[in-house]
Enzyme design. Structure first.
Site, PDB file in Angstrom:
ATOM      1  N   GLY A 248       0.767  -1.238   0.000  1.00 54.30           N
ATOM      2  CA  GLY A 248       0.000   0.000   0.000  1.00 54.30           C
ATOM      3  C   GLY A 248       0.797   1.288   0.000  1.00 54.30           C
ATOM      4  O   GLY A 248       0.230   2.370   0.100  1.00 54.30           O
ATOM      5  N   GLU A 290       4.174  -6.484   1.487  1.00 54.80           N
ATOM      6  CA  GLU A 290       3.751  -6.864   0.138  1.00 54.80           C
ATOM      7  C   GLU A 290       3.622  -5.660  -0.796  1.00 54.80           C
ATOM      8  O   GLU A 290       2.531  -5.360  -1.264  1.00 54.80           O
ATOM      9  CB  GLU A 290       2.394  -7.571   0.217  1.00 54.80           C
ATOM     10  CG  GLU A 290       2.386  -8.782   1.123  1.00 54.80           C
ATOM     11  CD  GLU A 290       0.997  -9.347   1.360  1.00 54.80           C
ATOM     12  OE1 GLU A 290       0.878 -10.576   1.439  1.00 54.80           O
ATOM     13  OE2 GLU A 290       0.031  -8.561   1.461  1.00 54.80           O
ATOM     14  N   PRO A 291       4.707  -4.979  -1.090  1.00 56.14           N
ATOM     15  CA  PRO A 291       4.603  -3.847  -2.007  1.00 56.14           C
ATOM     16  C   PRO A 291       4.362  -4.309  -3.438  1.00 56.14           C
ATOM     17  O   PRO A 291       5.003  -5.253  -3.900  1.00 56.14           O
ATOM     18  CB  PRO A 291       5.968  -3.165  -1.884  1.00 56.14           C
ATOM     19  CG  PRO A 291       6.909  -4.265  -1.492  1.00 56.14           C
ATOM     20  CD  PRO A 291       6.096  -5.212  -0.631  1.00 56.14           C
ATOM     21  N   ARG A 293       2.515  -1.793  -6.179  1.00 53.63           N
ATOM     22  CA  ARG A 293       2.590  -0.528  -6.903  1.00 53.63           C
ATOM     23  C   ARG A 293       3.982   0.113  -6.815  1.00 53.63           C
ATOM     24  O   ARG A 293       4.549   0.529  -7.818  1.00 53.63           O
ATOM     25  CB  ARG A 293       1.554   0.439  -6.290  1.00 53.63           C
ATOM     26  CG  ARG A 293       1.398   1.759  -7.030  1.00 53.63           C
ATOM     27  CD  ARG A 293       0.550   2.732  -6.192  1.00 53.63           C
ATOM     28  NE  ARG A 293      -0.737   2.177  -5.815  1.00 53.63           N
ATOM     29  CZ  ARG A 293      -1.809   2.135  -6.599  1.00 53.63           C
ATOM     30  NH1 ARG A 293      -1.751   2.641  -7.810  1.00 53.63           N
ATOM     31  NH2 ARG A 293      -2.940   1.605  -6.171  1.00 53.63           N
ATOM     32  N   ARG A 330      -7.746   2.658 -15.260  1.00 51.84           N
ATOM     33  CA  ARG A 330      -7.727   3.259 -13.920  1.00 51.84           C
ATOM     34  C   ARG A 330      -8.427   4.612 -13.842  1.00 51.84           C
ATOM     35  O   ARG A 330      -9.015   4.945 -12.822  1.00 51.84           O
ATOM     36  CB  ARG A 330      -6.299   3.347 -13.374  1.00 51.84           C
ATOM     37  CG  ARG A 330      -5.724   1.956 -13.061  1.00 51.84           C
ATOM     38  CD  ARG A 330      -4.397   2.020 -12.323  1.00 51.84           C
ATOM     39  NE  ARG A 330      -4.517   2.557 -10.996  1.00 51.84           N
ATOM     40  CZ  ARG A 330      -4.046   3.735 -10.600  1.00 51.84           C
ATOM     41  NH1 ARG A 330      -3.398   4.515 -11.446  1.00 51.84           N
ATOM     42  NH2 ARG A 330      -4.218   4.139  -9.367  1.00 51.84           N
ATOM     43  N   TYR A 334     -11.329   4.863 -11.266  1.00 48.16           N
ATOM     44  CA  TYR A 334     -11.117   5.644 -10.038  1.00 48.16           C
ATOM     45  C   TYR A 334     -10.736   7.103 -10.269  1.00 48.16           C
ATOM     46  O   TYR A 334     -10.276   7.766  -9.355  1.00 48.16           O
ATOM     47  CB  TYR A 334      -9.967   5.083  -9.185  1.00 48.16           C
ATOM     48  CG  TYR A 334      -9.688   3.624  -9.165  1.00 48.16           C
ATOM     49  CD1 TYR A 334     -10.513   2.756  -8.450  1.00 48.16           C
ATOM     50  CD2 TYR A 334      -8.557   3.100  -9.794  1.00 48.16           C
ATOM     51  CE1 TYR A 334     -10.219   1.406  -8.389  1.00 48.16           C
ATOM     52  CE2 TYR A 334      -8.260   1.738  -9.724  1.00 48.16           C
ATOM     53  CZ  TYR A 334      -9.102   0.907  -9.022  1.00 48.16           C
ATOM     54  OH  TYR A 334      -8.797  -0.425  -8.952  1.00 48.16           O
ATOM     55  N   CYS A 361     -15.800   2.645 -27.508  1.00 46.19           N
ATOM     56  CA  CYS A 361     -17.156   3.131 -27.669  1.00 46.19           C
ATOM     57  C   CYS A 361     -17.780   3.270 -26.286  1.00 46.19           C
ATOM     58  O   CYS A 361     -18.620   2.472 -25.876  1.00 46.19           O
ATOM     59  CB  CYS A 361     -17.918   2.120 -28.517  1.00 46.19           C
ATOM     60  SG  CYS A 361     -19.392   2.815 -29.198  1.00 46.19           S
ATOM     61  N   GLU A 362     -17.338   4.302 -25.560  1.00 47.63           N
ATOM     62  CA  GLU A 362     -17.685   4.454 -24.143  1.00 47.63           C
ATOM     63  C   GLU A 362     -17.266   5.877 -23.752  1.00 47.63           C
ATOM     64  O   GLU A 362     -16.077   6.209 -23.831  1.00 47.63           O
ATOM     65  CB  GLU A 362     -16.846   3.426 -23.351  1.00 47.63           C
ATOM     66  CG  GLU A 362     -17.219   3.174 -21.937  1.00 47.63           C
ATOM     67  CD  GLU A 362     -18.432   2.262 -21.821  1.00 47.63           C
ATOM     68  OE1 GLU A 362     -19.306   2.619 -21.046  1.00 47.63           O
ATOM     69  OE2 GLU A 362     -18.502   1.229 -22.532  1.00 47.63           O
ATOM     70  N   TYR A 390      -1.069  -2.035 -12.126  1.00 49.42           N
ATOM     71  CA  TYR A 390      -2.523  -2.045 -12.331  1.00 49.42           C
ATOM     72  C   TYR A 390      -2.920  -1.448 -13.682  1.00 49.42           C
ATOM     73  O   TYR A 390      -3.975  -0.831 -13.797  1.00 49.42           O
ATOM     74  CB  TYR A 390      -3.245  -1.329 -11.170  1.00 49.42           C
ATOM     75  CG  TYR A 390      -2.846  -1.869  -9.826  1.00 49.42           C
ATOM     76  CD1 TYR A 390      -3.240  -3.144  -9.446  1.00 49.42           C
ATOM     77  CD2 TYR A 390      -2.038  -1.144  -8.958  1.00 49.42           C
ATOM     78  CE1 TYR A 390      -2.854  -3.676  -8.226  1.00 49.42           C
ATOM     79  CE2 TYR A 390      -1.637  -1.663  -7.737  1.00 49.42           C
ATOM     80  CZ  TYR A 390      -2.047  -2.927  -7.376  1.00 49.42           C
ATOM     81  OH  TYR A 390      -1.657  -3.449  -6.177  1.00 49.42           O
TER      82      TYR A 390
HETATM   83  C1  LIG Z   1      -3.239  -5.027  -3.439  1.00 54.25           C
HETATM   84  C2  LIG Z   1      -2.556  -5.707  -2.331  1.00 54.25           C
HETATM   85  C3  LIG Z   1      -1.197  -5.493  -2.104  1.00 54.25           C
HETATM   86  C4  LIG Z   1      -0.368  -4.517  -2.902  1.00 54.25           C
HETATM   87  O1  LIG Z   1      -0.760  -3.206  -2.703  1.00 54.25           O
HETATM   88  P1  LIG Z   1       0.091  -2.011  -3.381  1.00 54.25           P
HETATM   89  O2  LIG Z   1      -0.719  -0.806  -3.084  1.00 54.25           O
HETATM   90  O3  LIG Z   1       0.193  -2.313  -4.823  1.00 54.25           O
HETATM   91  O4  LIG Z   1       1.423  -2.002  -2.708  1.00 54.25           O
HETATM   92  C5  LIG Z   1      -0.595  -6.227  -1.104  1.00 54.25           C
HETATM   93  N1  LIG Z   1      -1.278  -7.110  -0.346  1.00 54.25           N
HETATM   94  C6  LIG Z   1      -2.603  -7.331  -0.538  1.00 54.25           C
HETATM   95  C7  LIG Z   1      -3.294  -8.322   0.295  1.00 54.25           C
HETATM   96  C8  LIG Z   1      -3.285  -6.636  -1.523  1.00 54.25           C
HETATM   97  O5  LIG Z   1      -4.584  -6.856  -1.698  1.00 54.25           O
END
Ligand SMILES: *Cc1c(COP(=O)(O)O)cnc(C)c1O
Length: 431
Positions: A248, A290-291, A293, A330, A334, A361-362, A390
């Site tokens: 995140g 868990e990076p 992005r 995206r 969003y 076509c949107e 993404y």
């Molecule tokens: C989406 C997600 C991530 C990665 O999030 P980023 O914003 O891309 O770093 C990590 N763990 C879980 C469980 C997720 O759903």
């Protein structure tokens, strides 16, 4: 420019990792995604080194597959010795096909099918991130059938207040993901897991949301998780080994956003965690993150060929390009911020205010609104920056538009990562 891998050459062309994007567009065609491999490796190393430095040798990052999944990225992850997180059998299949050792993988998903569970166990997935107790029963049964003890961690929702942190969306108590601590359901789940014979409870997981620039929500979540680990030690006399804090971390898409120093971010979180661990009287678990992005987003840009402009006097101006929501949904999903520039003429004054529209076509098929560009003409090359995360992983064939090619740059050489889809690909499964 926005990131240090971007520059402008003497022809006034945009370059990534020193390579002229207009030349790449001419050679490979458009739409085209161009990835700077050096940047991906740099980002992976920042996490890997910082986590070892501040949490100890056993700590490591998992690349979050869903941000960009293909064989190439798993080969890079393997070479850089990171782990991976997975959310589907398709991602798992891709990683296995690339020769990635899935012992270092964590399988997520709020609805793992029986087929997913069997396939993951047969493939030797390292850890299941258990979302609910019905799937736990199935994992236990499948492990028993296979004659193994499967490692699992439980996904918990720390209930970090979304009102104070607007970006925090997946760690709320009412989320579709995970098991809430506050309602007592986490305790029920721990008690249940500990009775199972073919699964071993190794740890806990939380993921609070995405594109977060503030350290506070991570610390708030970590505090709740550490208190919970200590609570479980007390109540169940069981101490877990792994604390997975999810991903995140924010990425800079536009000038007004900061560029985070991920090492410093991890250092600050680690100080907080070390203090909390001491206070709670538990031993420091293996911390994993868990990076997604922040590993791939800024390694990449997308190139399009301009089809033309449409000026509606008194209203607005459009610039149409040969891609759009099929390769980057995206903005449609969003209203995500992006920096757009005219890659083929970077030095000309940007005085044409416009909306960049895709070819679907949107009406909602837009890449960005209220952009200032030099007024382009048909054939100019336009670039949307920071598209590594993404974009391709969310791409579709809407309107039967083939997915673009992805090209990599490493040591000033370019090579194909993913081939451009052909019309033949589009009808491959049609009977
Ligand atoms: C989406 C997600 C991530 C990665 O999030 P980023 O914003 O891309 O770093 C990590 N763990 C879980 C469980 C997720 O759903």
């Amino acid at each position: 420019m926005l990131h240090e891998n971007l520059s402008v050459n003497e022809k006034g062309h945009l370059c990534i990792a020193g390579s002229d994007t207009v030349e790449l567009a001419n050679r490979y065609g458009t739409p085209l995604m161009v990835m700077d491999e050096g940047r991906i490796r740099r980002n992976m190393r920042i996490y890997k080194d910082a986590m070892k430095k501040y949490f100890g040798e056993s700590s490591y990052p998992l690349f979050a597959s869903k941000s960009f999944s293909c064989k190439y990225i798993y080969r890079v992850a393997k070479e850089e010795n990171t782990g991976i997180d997975l959310v589907s059998s398709g991602e798992l299949y891709t990683a296995v096909s690339a020769g990635f050792d899935v012992k270092r993988s964590f399988l997520h998903g709020n609805n793992k099918t029986d087929a997913d569970i069997k396939y993951a166990i047969d493939s030797g997935v390292g850890y299941f991130v258990v979302d609910n107790l019905t799937e736990l029963d199935r994992i236990d049964e499948a492990a028993k059938e296979k004659g193994i003890i499967q490692s699992v961690i439980l996904r918990l929702t720390p209930g970090v207040d979304p009102h104070t942190h607007a970006a925090v969306v997946t760690g709320r108590i009412d989320s579709k993901f995970g098991i809430a601590i506050e309602t007592g359901q986490a305790d029920t789940a721990v008690e249940y897991v500990l009775k199972k014979e073919n699964v071993r409870l190794c740890g806990f997981h939380c993921h609070i949301g995405s594109q977060i620039f503030d350290i506070k929500p991570f610390c708030d979540a970590a505090e709740i998780m550490i208190k919970y680990i200590s609570h479980v030690k007390e109540v169940f006399d069981y101490e877990i080994e792994i604390l997975n804090l999810g991903g995140g971390f924010g990425v800079r898409y536009i000038d007004s956003q900061p560029e985070l120093d991920y090492e410093e971010f991890i250092r600050l979180i680690s100080i907080f965690i070390h203090n909390e661990v001491k206070r709670s009287g538990i031993k420091l678990p293996t911390v994993v993150m868990e990076p997604g992005r922040s590993i791939v987003a800024d390694s990449c840009l997308t190139l399009y060929t301009v089809g033309g402009t449409k000026e509606i006097p008194g209203f607005k101006n459009y610039v149409s390009v040969d891609g759009g929501m099929p390769d980057n949904p995206r903005y449609a999903l969003y209203q995500s911020d992006y920096t757009v520039c005219l890659a083929s003429d970077m030095n000309r004054e940007a005085d044409f205010e416009c909306t960049v529209a895709g070819r679907c076509c949107e009406s909602g098929d837009l890449l960005q609104e209220n952009v200032l560009l030099p007024k382009p003409v048909r054939g100019d090359i336009l670039s949307v920056l920071v598209t590594g995360a993404y974009n391709y992983s969310m791409a579709s064939n809407y309107n039967r538009i083939p997915r673009p090619a992805v090209v990599g740059i490493a040591d000033s050489k370019d090579f194909v990562i993913i081939k451009r889809e052909t019309f033949e690909d589009l009808i491959r499964n049609d009977m």
